[in-house]
Design an enzyme around this catalytic site. Structure first.
Site, PDB file in Angstrom:
ATOM      1  N   ARG A  57      -2.933  14.295 -15.485  1.00  0.00           N
ATOM      2  CA  ARG A  57      -4.022  13.442 -14.969  1.00  0.00           C
ATOM      3  C   ARG A  57      -3.434  12.496 -13.920  1.00  0.00           C
ATOM      4  NH1 ARG A  57      -7.241  10.868 -19.449  1.00  0.00           N
ATOM      5  NH2 ARG A  57      -8.504  12.733 -19.224  1.00  0.00           N
ATOM      6  N   GLY A  82      -8.753   3.177 -27.528  1.00  0.00           N
ATOM      7  CA  GLY A  82      -7.367   3.342 -27.947  1.00  0.00           C
ATOM      8  C   GLY A  82      -6.677   4.420 -27.147  1.00  0.00           C
ATOM      9  N   TYR A 137     -14.694  10.441 -26.897  1.00  0.00           N
ATOM     10  CA  TYR A 137     -14.594   9.178 -26.140  1.00  0.00           C
ATOM     11  C   TYR A 137     -15.011   9.415 -24.687  1.00  0.00           C
ATOM     12  CZ  TYR A 137     -12.058   5.383 -23.707  1.00  0.00           C
ATOM     13  OH  TYR A 137     -11.702   4.329 -22.888  1.00  0.00           O
ATOM     14  N   ASP A 165     -20.880  -9.232 -32.809  1.00  0.00           N
ATOM     15  CA  ASP A 165     -20.851  -7.771 -32.763  1.00  0.00           C
ATOM     16  C   ASP A 165     -21.993  -7.274 -31.875  1.00  0.00           C
ATOM     17  OD1 ASP A 165     -20.960  -5.063 -33.224  1.00  0.00           O
ATOM     18  OD2 ASP A 165     -20.566  -5.244 -35.371  1.00  0.00           O
ATOM     19  N   ASP A 190     -16.951 -11.137 -28.030  1.00  0.00           N
ATOM     20  CA  ASP A 190     -16.141 -10.055 -28.605  1.00  0.00           C
ATOM     21  C   ASP A 190     -16.264 -10.148 -30.114  1.00  0.00           C
ATOM     22  OD1 ASP A 190     -13.779  -8.332 -29.414  1.00  0.00           O
ATOM     23  OD2 ASP A 190     -13.453  -8.336 -27.261  1.00  0.00           O
ATOM     24  N   LYS A 230      -1.407   2.595 -25.939  1.00  0.00           N
ATOM     25  CA  LYS A 230      -1.268   3.736 -25.035  1.00  0.00           C
ATOM     26  C   LYS A 230       0.214   3.937 -24.717  1.00  0.00           C
ATOM     27  CE  LYS A 230      -4.446   1.598 -22.775  1.00  0.00           C
ATOM     28  NZ  LYS A 230      -3.752   1.066 -21.649  1.00  0.00           N
ATOM     29  N   THR A 274       1.620  14.928 -17.567  1.00  0.00           N
ATOM     30  CA  THR A 274       1.674  13.869 -16.542  1.00  0.00           C
ATOM     31  C   THR A 274       0.497  12.906 -16.688  1.00  0.00           C
ATOM     32  OG1 THR A 274       0.475  15.335 -15.026  1.00  0.00           O
ATOM     33  CG2 THR A 274       2.890  15.266 -14.817  1.00  0.00           C
TER      34      THR A 274
HETATM   35  P1  NAD Z   1      -9.493  -3.396 -25.647  1.00  0.00           P
HETATM   36  O1  NAD Z   1      -9.625  -2.650 -26.931  1.00  0.00           O
HETATM   37  O2  NAD Z   1      -8.361  -4.349 -25.528  1.00  0.00           O
HETATM   38  O3  NAD Z   1     -10.848  -4.190 -25.339  1.00  0.00           O
HETATM   39  C1  NAD Z   1     -12.100  -3.769 -25.790  1.00  0.00           C
HETATM   40  C2  NAD Z   1     -12.702  -4.930 -26.561  1.00  0.00           C
HETATM   41  O4  NAD Z   1     -14.028  -4.575 -26.989  1.00  0.00           O
HETATM   42  C3  NAD Z   1     -11.917  -5.275 -27.830  1.00  0.00           C
HETATM   43  O5  NAD Z   1     -11.463  -6.620 -27.804  1.00  0.00           O
HETATM   44  C4  NAD Z   1     -12.905  -5.048 -28.941  1.00  0.00           C
HETATM   45  O6  NAD Z   1     -12.790  -5.973 -30.027  1.00  0.00           O
HETATM   46  C5  NAD Z   1     -14.232  -5.216 -28.219  1.00  0.00           C
HETATM   47  N1  NAD Z   1     -15.321  -4.609 -28.962  1.00  0.00           N
HETATM   48  C6  NAD Z   1     -15.335  -3.361 -29.505  1.00  0.00           C
HETATM   49  N2  NAD Z   1     -16.482  -3.176 -30.166  1.00  0.00           N
HETATM   50  C7  NAD Z   1     -17.187  -4.327 -30.040  1.00  0.00           C
HETATM   51  C8  NAD Z   1     -18.443  -4.753 -30.542  1.00  0.00           C
HETATM   52  N3  NAD Z   1     -19.184  -3.951 -31.301  1.00  0.00           N
HETATM   53  N4  NAD Z   1     -18.882  -5.989 -30.245  1.00  0.00           N
HETATM   54  C9  NAD Z   1     -18.122  -6.819 -29.488  1.00  0.00           C
HETATM   55  N5  NAD Z   1     -16.921  -6.472 -28.994  1.00  0.00           N
HETATM   56  C10 NAD Z   1     -16.460  -5.239 -29.279  1.00  0.00           C
HETATM   57  O7  NAD Z   1      -9.456  -2.317 -24.497  1.00  0.00           O
HETATM   58  P2  NAD Z   1      -9.224  -2.484 -22.928  1.00  0.00           P
HETATM   59  O8  NAD Z   1      -8.027  -1.686 -22.590  1.00  0.00           O
HETATM   60  O9  NAD Z   1      -9.275  -3.912 -22.548  1.00  0.00           O
HETATM   61  O10 NAD Z   1     -10.496  -1.697 -22.372  1.00  0.00           O
HETATM   62  C11 NAD Z   1     -11.631  -2.365 -21.828  1.00  0.00           C
HETATM   63  C12 NAD Z   1     -12.649  -1.315 -21.411  1.00  0.00           C
HETATM   64  O11 NAD Z   1     -12.083  -0.445 -20.433  1.00  0.00           O
HETATM   65  C13 NAD Z   1     -13.142  -0.401 -22.543  1.00  0.00           C
HETATM   66  O12 NAD Z   1     -14.492  -0.106 -22.333  1.00  0.00           O
HETATM   67  C14 NAD Z   1     -12.317   0.853 -22.361  1.00  0.00           C
HETATM   68  O13 NAD Z   1     -12.949   1.990 -22.906  1.00  0.00           O
HETATM   69  C15 NAD Z   1     -12.215   0.905 -20.845  1.00  0.00           C
HETATM   70  N6  NAD Z   1     -11.056   1.688 -20.396  1.00  0.00           N
HETATM   71  C16 NAD Z   1      -9.805   1.205 -20.604  1.00  0.00           C
HETATM   72  C17 NAD Z   1      -8.710   1.962 -20.189  1.00  0.00           C
HETATM   73  C18 NAD Z   1      -7.293   1.489 -20.390  1.00  0.00           C
HETATM   74  O14 NAD Z   1      -6.375   2.233 -20.038  1.00  0.00           O
HETATM   75  N7  NAD Z   1      -7.058   0.280 -20.918  1.00  0.00           N
HETATM   76  C19 NAD Z   1      -8.902   3.199 -19.579  1.00  0.00           C
HETATM   77  C20 NAD Z   1     -10.195   3.666 -19.404  1.00  0.00           C
HETATM   78  C21 NAD Z   1     -11.271   2.880 -19.798  1.00  0.00           C
HETATM   79  N1  GDD Z   2       0.004   6.528 -27.165  1.00  0.00           N
HETATM   80  C1  GDD Z   2       1.143   7.225 -27.085  1.00  0.00           C
HETATM   81  N2  GDD Z   2       2.204   6.840 -27.854  1.00  0.00           N
HETATM   82  N3  GDD Z   2       1.213   8.290 -26.253  1.00  0.00           N
HETATM   83  C2  GDD Z   2       2.383   8.960 -26.199  1.00  0.00           C
HETATM   84  C3  GDD Z   2       3.500   8.603 -26.945  1.00  0.00           C
HETATM   85  C4  GDD Z   2       3.405   7.494 -27.830  1.00  0.00           C
HETATM   86  O1  GDD Z   2       4.350   7.104 -28.536  1.00  0.00           O
HETATM   87  N4  GDD Z   2       4.511   9.463 -26.651  1.00  0.00           N
HETATM   88  C5  GDD Z   2       4.026  10.312 -25.757  1.00  0.00           C
HETATM   89  N5  GDD Z   2       2.737  10.033 -25.488  1.00  0.00           N
HETATM   90  C6  GDD Z   2       1.872  10.821 -24.587  1.00  0.00           C
HETATM   91  C7  GDD Z   2       0.543  11.243 -25.214  1.00  0.00           C
HETATM   92  O2  GDD Z   2       0.746  12.331 -26.087  1.00  0.00           O
HETATM   93  C8  GDD Z   2      -0.237  11.617 -23.959  1.00  0.00           C
HETATM   94  O3  GDD Z   2       0.057  12.935 -23.581  1.00  0.00           O
HETATM   95  C9  GDD Z   2       0.316  10.640 -22.901  1.00  0.00           C
HETATM   96  O4  GDD Z   2       1.508  10.071 -23.460  1.00  0.00           O
HETATM   97  C10 GDD Z   2      -0.632   9.515 -22.562  1.00  0.00           C
HETATM   98  O5  GDD Z   2      -1.062   8.946 -23.762  1.00  0.00           O
HETATM   99  P1  GDD Z   2      -1.953   7.616 -23.804  1.00  0.00           P
HETATM  100  O6  GDD Z   2      -1.445   6.637 -22.841  1.00  0.00           O
HETATM  101  O7  GDD Z   2      -2.014   7.172 -25.250  1.00  0.00           O
HETATM  102  O8  GDD Z   2      -3.423   8.134 -23.469  1.00  0.00           O
HETATM  103  P2  GDD Z   2      -4.054   9.018 -22.276  1.00  0.00           P
HETATM  104  O9  GDD Z   2      -3.473   8.749 -20.939  1.00  0.00           O
HETATM  105  O10 GDD Z   2      -4.025  10.440 -22.708  1.00  0.00           O
HETATM  106  O11 GDD Z   2      -5.533   8.461 -22.315  1.00  0.00           O
HETATM  107  C11 GDD Z   2      -5.668   7.057 -22.152  1.00  0.00           C
HETATM  108  O12 GDD Z   2      -6.119   6.753 -20.880  1.00  0.00           O
HETATM  109  C12 GDD Z   2      -7.475   7.000 -20.636  1.00  0.00           C
HETATM  110  C13 GDD Z   2      -7.803   6.663 -19.201  1.00  0.00           C
HETATM  111  O13 GDD Z   2      -6.951   7.324 -18.324  1.00  0.00           O
HETATM  112  C14 GDD Z   2      -6.516   6.533 -23.292  1.00  0.00           C
HETATM  113  O14 GDD Z   2      -6.282   5.136 -23.453  1.00  0.00           O
HETATM  114  C15 GDD Z   2      -7.956   6.715 -23.059  1.00  0.00           C
HETATM  115  O15 GDD Z   2      -8.679   5.986 -24.054  1.00  0.00           O
HETATM  116  C16 GDD Z   2      -8.277   6.201 -21.662  1.00  0.00           C
HETATM  117  O16 GDD Z   2      -9.641   6.312 -21.405  1.00  0.00           O
END
Ligand code: NAD
Ligand code: GDD
Length: 329
Positions: free
Chosen positions: A283, A76, A149, A50, A32, A192, A219
């Protein structure tokens, strides 16, 4: 002993996955760009590097690996992904990690690779009705994700499938639906909704209010990280490539989610809906395919995961307060 590489081991899901693989007796190398902030640094070898740099990918992908788990990405919540400000870096960074890892896996003859895609790749036109979003795996095309994304995830899914077809690397692709839990990002702008709402409620005074972006009627479904890791392992052990949803089918509006967290806190807090980045209107995971192919789907009730996460975030807030008080003294 099986050997695995976890890319993104310094992150949330990657850290949990390292622990899971260790508990199953694997030898694990993590890589990482940052250290894991929490107590998930249990890889046998952790390389700070990286993955956009091909020489780092060449170092970490070795021919003795049985499996690679590719979770490194610029990631994010809505406040990071849907503002538009980070689009170029999201596409550039994540795609380079995927290209470099796959090319090295080809050179070194690694047989099997897991890729973490996202529900964000589904078309926006199927997610306009908050009560009836469509996210079945076969609804991906005609493609129309609502974020760059999501486009990067869709492109990279296809990239993994090309390496499977042309170079014989067995790809396993999951589309995660909003994964949350302890050790997840809970502050700083990339958090999130589940973590953000837990933090806001935990920090709010009894009798106060919290802010929720949008009208609160949008949702989502949220999946606790333990179930996500279980799904990753099951998919990796199966003969099914995917792409397949790994998510919960327990859909909830954001205001109802906030009410659940407030109820868990035991406080009297009101909700104030404000303007903010909201993403798709609705969703939900569709678990028919995962049930059919793996004979399994997540089953933990949302509230169980939220209770664990609320308590963990409350502890993190308290730790910060303790450190700040110690500095002041
Ligand atoms: P996270 O940000 O905690 O983990 C991702 C990690 O990748 C981070 O620690 C970051 O430092 C590392 N990284 C980024 N760029 C890098 C680079 N150039 N070299 C080495 N490391 C690098 O996020 P997460 O929630 O653990 O997500 C893991 C994976 O799952 C990601 O690919 C994300 O897009 C995917 N994903 C997560 C969610 C979710 O809800 N958490 C939803 C859909 C998809
Ligand atoms: N982050 C965040 N923070 N979201 C909020 C907040 C807040 O304080 N208050 C309300 N929300 C609402 C957002 O506006 C959005 O409509 C919903 O909550 C969900 O937001 P997130 O959890 O931030 O993201 P997401 O569900 O739209 O998308 C996430 O999930 C995907 C996979 O299902 C993201 O993390 C994506 O990167 C991910 O791939």
């Amino acid at each position: 002993m099986k050997k695995a590489l976890v890319c993104g081991a310094g992150g949330f899901i990657g850290g949990h996955l390292v622990n899971r693989l260790k508990s199953e007796g694997y030898w694990v190398r993590g890589v990482d760009i940052k250290e894991n902030e929490y107590d998930n640094n249990n890889a046998d070898e952790f390389i700070l590097g990286d993955l956009r740099d091909p020489s780092v990918a060449a170092d970490v992908v070795t021919s003795d690996l049985d499996e690679i788990y590719q979770l490194a990405a610029d990631m994010g919540g809505a406040g990071f992904v849907f503002t538009g400000d980070n689009d170029a870096s999201i596409m550039h960074n994540s795609v380079l990690c995927n290209l470099n890892i796959l090319e090295e896996a080809k050179h070194k003859g690694v047989k099997r690779i897991f890729y973490s895609s996202s529900a964000c790749m589904y078309p926006e036109y199927n997610q306009l009705d908050p009560d009836n979003p469509k996210c079945s795996e076969d609804s991906a095309y005609p493609a129309a994700p609502d974020s760059e994304y999501g486009w990067e995830k869709l492109f990279s899914e296809r990239l993994y499938l090309t390496y499977q077809r042309n170079h014989g690397i067995e790809a396993r692709i999951a589309r995660f639906h909003n994964i949350f839990g302890p050790q997840g990002t809970w502050e700083g702008g990339r958090e999130k909704a589940p973590a953000a709402v837990c933090r806001k409620v935990s920090m709010a005074e009894d009798g106060g209010f919290i802010e929720i972006w949008g009208d609160g009627k949008q949702t989502r479904s949220f999946l606790i990280v333990d179930e996500c890791v279980e799904g990753i392992r099951r998919l990796m052990q199966s003969d099914f490539s995917g792409p397949v949803n790994i998510g919960s089918e327990e859909m909830i509006s954001l205001n109802d989610f906030a009410r659940m967290v407030i109820d868990i806190s035991g406080k009297n807090i009101t909700i104030k809906n404000i303007a903010g980045p909201t993403g798709v209107r609705g969703r939900n995971s569709d678990n028919r395919l995962i049930q059919e192919k793996l004979g399994w789907a997540p089953s933990t009730p949302l509230r169980v995961g939220v209770e664990k996460t609320y308590n963990w975030i409350t502890e993190q807030i308290q730790k910060k307060v303790n450190v700040e008080e110690a500095v002041e003294v």
